[in-house]
Scaffold this motif. Structure first.
Motif, short mmCIF file in Angstrom:
data_model
loop_
_atom_site.label_atom_id
_atom_site.label_comp_id
_atom_site.label_asym_id
_atom_site.label_seq_id
_atom_site.Cartn_x
_atom_site.Cartn_y
_atom_site.Cartn_z
N SER A 110 39.82 33.99 49.48
CA SER A 110 38.39 33.96 49.78
C SER A 110 37.89 32.60 49.31
O SER A 110 38.54 31.95 48.51
N PRO A 111 36.75 32.17 49.82
CA PRO A 111 36.29 30.80 49.55
C PRO A 111 36.32 30.43 48.06
O PRO A 111 36.74 29.35 47.70
N ALA A 113 37.93 32.09 45.56
CA ALA A 113 38.93 32.79 44.76
C ALA A 113 39.69 31.83 43.84
O ALA A 113 39.74 30.63 44.07
N ARG A 128 40.66 40.52 42.73
CA ARG A 128 39.66 40.79 43.76
C ARG A 128 38.50 41.62 43.20
O ARG A 128 37.58 41.97 43.92
N LEU A 169 31.80 32.29 43.16
CA LEU A 169 31.31 32.74 44.46
C LEU A 169 31.32 34.26 44.60
O LEU A 169 31.15 34.80 45.70
N SER A 170 31.51 34.93 43.48
CA SER A 170 31.66 36.39 43.52
C SER A 170 30.50 37.10 44.23
O SER A 170 30.71 37.95 45.08
N GLU A 173 30.44 36.24 47.96
CA GLU A 173 31.50 36.97 48.64
C GLU A 173 31.08 38.40 48.90
O GLU A 173 31.33 38.96 49.96
N ASP A 174 30.43 39.01 47.93
CA ASP A 174 30.01 40.40 48.07
C ASP A 174 28.73 40.66 47.28
O ASP A 174 28.76 40.96 46.09
#
Ligand code: ATP
Length: 436
Positions: A110-111, A113, A128, A169-170, A173-174
């Motif tokens: 992911s971007p 990660a 994750r 970016l957590s 991301e979500d």
């Protein structure tokens, strides 16, 4: 390499005996098959915090569905497999259930990660996850039974009472993690780590909720409504401007907060009195959240959240019907009037009705419906009407038995005295004959 510590003793103390020995045997099976198996996530977090939690998630470095099938066979248990996700639930004869999942082995980038070089499947899987406190694992293979695995500093964060994301970016991301962060922070009375707090505020400001499927937001809001104290979580959401970001016109003032507090008490009462009940406790809280809003706004919010049609209707009905229903209850002169008003309503709606009045007197009546009147069953039956009164079965049966029931609810006749109930029926029939 991660810090290690053994918590086998803690596991033994926290779990019911049979569940503990189950886990030991699962670990032996894993060892025999040459597979690594771990308990991960919320259970481990709560074990260390000291909060009761028997929801076991086992992750294996291998095929979880195959492993679960072997376990099920060994224990004579039922297994439900979900091949698409490589997960399975095993239901043991004693009622215990354990979820199994495969540690994700596919490369997942992911971007934001963390870099993944030569990483164990378990670590890749844990990477994750949402917060460090949820990344702890306990190995259960007999060889290393009870070894605590902590790749991301979760143990320290529990000690420091901090909620921290794993990377910057957590929340991008979500964004549902915004809701999760504030829910966990409230539940455990933890603080957001200072970097995490900054990231969260930025994510809210950028209105990232707009990029998420509504049903995932609804799922997290539902988890909030199912917490012991949803009011405290919503106050936290308000504090971080999350509520107004989700619902542009929402009022969250003294009145709503007081209603939430009364509803919390009603729900506690209900759980205590009806421990087997399977009602949807989140629904009255959603009702309470939206009660004073414009009907059109509520409709819009519920559509945005993709609330399932049945629940949507239930919440909208609550908003539409609460004030007229309360007015009629307040005006009612007899218990049976309240009974006939409530008997067609869902239990979820009735809980909200019970929370609504500031007057204890009105609330008592509504609770009395749930505790007593709802289940009144006359001792006189259809058989008695045939045998003793020589009546022919027909609509009149229901009419008579209903009148009898109402008389019991109005405390004109005792619920436990069949003779008095029979004479009441006799009197009813006499009156009928006179009218003919
Ligand atoms: P609870 O005590 O509320 O059941 P839980 O940690 O078991 O807490 P779940 O929502 O059941 O919460 O999630 C199980 C695990 O899945 C969590 O421990 C978390 O690590 C992971 N998880 C859930 N949702 C997310 C998400 N949006 N992003 C990353 N990881 C998640």
């Amino acid at each position: 390499s991660p810090k290690t510590k053994n918590i086998a003793q803690k596991l033994k103390e926290a779990l019911p005996k049979e569940l503990f020995s189950l886990i030991k045997k699962i670990g032996e099976t894993a060892e025999n098959l040459g597979i690594n198996a771990y308990i991960i996530g919320g259970f481990v977090r709560d074990l260390i915090i000291g909060r009761k939690n028997f929801d076991l998630d086992v992750v294996v470095e291998g095929d979880a569905t195959e492993f679960a099938k072997k376990i099920a066979k060994l224990f004579n248990a039922k297994v439900h497999t979900f091949d698409r996700f490589k997960t399975a639930t095993v239901v043991f004869p004693d009622g215990n259930r354990i979820d199994f999942a495969s540690a994700r082995t596919e490369v997942y980038r992911s971007p934001g990660a963390l870099p993944e070089v030569d990483m164990a499947p378990l670590k890749k899987d844990l990477m994750r996850r949402d917060f460090t406190i949820n990344t702890l694992a306990v190995k259960i293979n007999s060889k290393d039974f009870g070894k605590l695995i902590d790749f991301f500093g979760g143990l320290k964060d529990i000690k420091d009472r901090k909620i921290r994301v794993l990377h910057s970016l957590s929340f991008v991301e979500d964004p549902t993690r915004i809701l999760r962060a504030l829910r966990f922070a409230t539940r455990y009375r933890f603080e957001l780590g200072s970097h995490t707090e900054k990231l969260l505020k930025m994510a809210v400001q950028r209105k990232l909720f707009k990029t998420v499927e509504g049903q995932r937001i609804y799922h997290e809001l539902k988890q909030i409504m199912l917490e012991d104290n949803p009011l405290r979580v919503l106050n936290k959401l308000e504090q971080y401007k999350v509520l107004s970001s989700l619902f542009d016109n929402l009022n969250w003032n003294r009145w709503e907060k007081d209603l939430f507090e009364r509803l919390r008490k009603v729900v506690i009462w209900h759980k205590l009195n009806f421990p087997e009940s399977s009602i949807n406790y989140h629904l009255p809280f959603f009702g309470a959240l939206f009660l004073k809003e414009d009907y059109e706004d509520v409709n819009r919010y519920l559509s945005f959240l993709s609330v399932p049609e049945k629940e949507k209707k239930e919440i909208l009905d609550m908003c539409r019907l609460i004030i007229p229903t309360i007015k009629r209850i307040e005006k009612a002169k007899k218990n049976s009037e309240i009974y006939s008003l409530l008997k067609s309503k869902s239990e979820e709606f009735i809980l909200l009705l019970a929370a609504y009045p500031e007057s204890e007197e009105t609330r008592e009546k509504i609770l009395k419906y749930l505790k007593e009147w709802k289940d009144v069953k006359p001792l006189v039956s259809g058989k008695d009407l045939i045998n003793r009164f020589k009546l022919k079965p027909g609509p009149i049966f229901k009419e008579i038995l209903n009148k009898l029931k109402y008389a019991i609810i109005d405390e004109k006749i005792p619920e436990d005295n069949k003779e008095k109930q029979l004479s009441y029926v006799e009197k009813l029939l006499d009156e009928n004959r006179k009218m003919d």
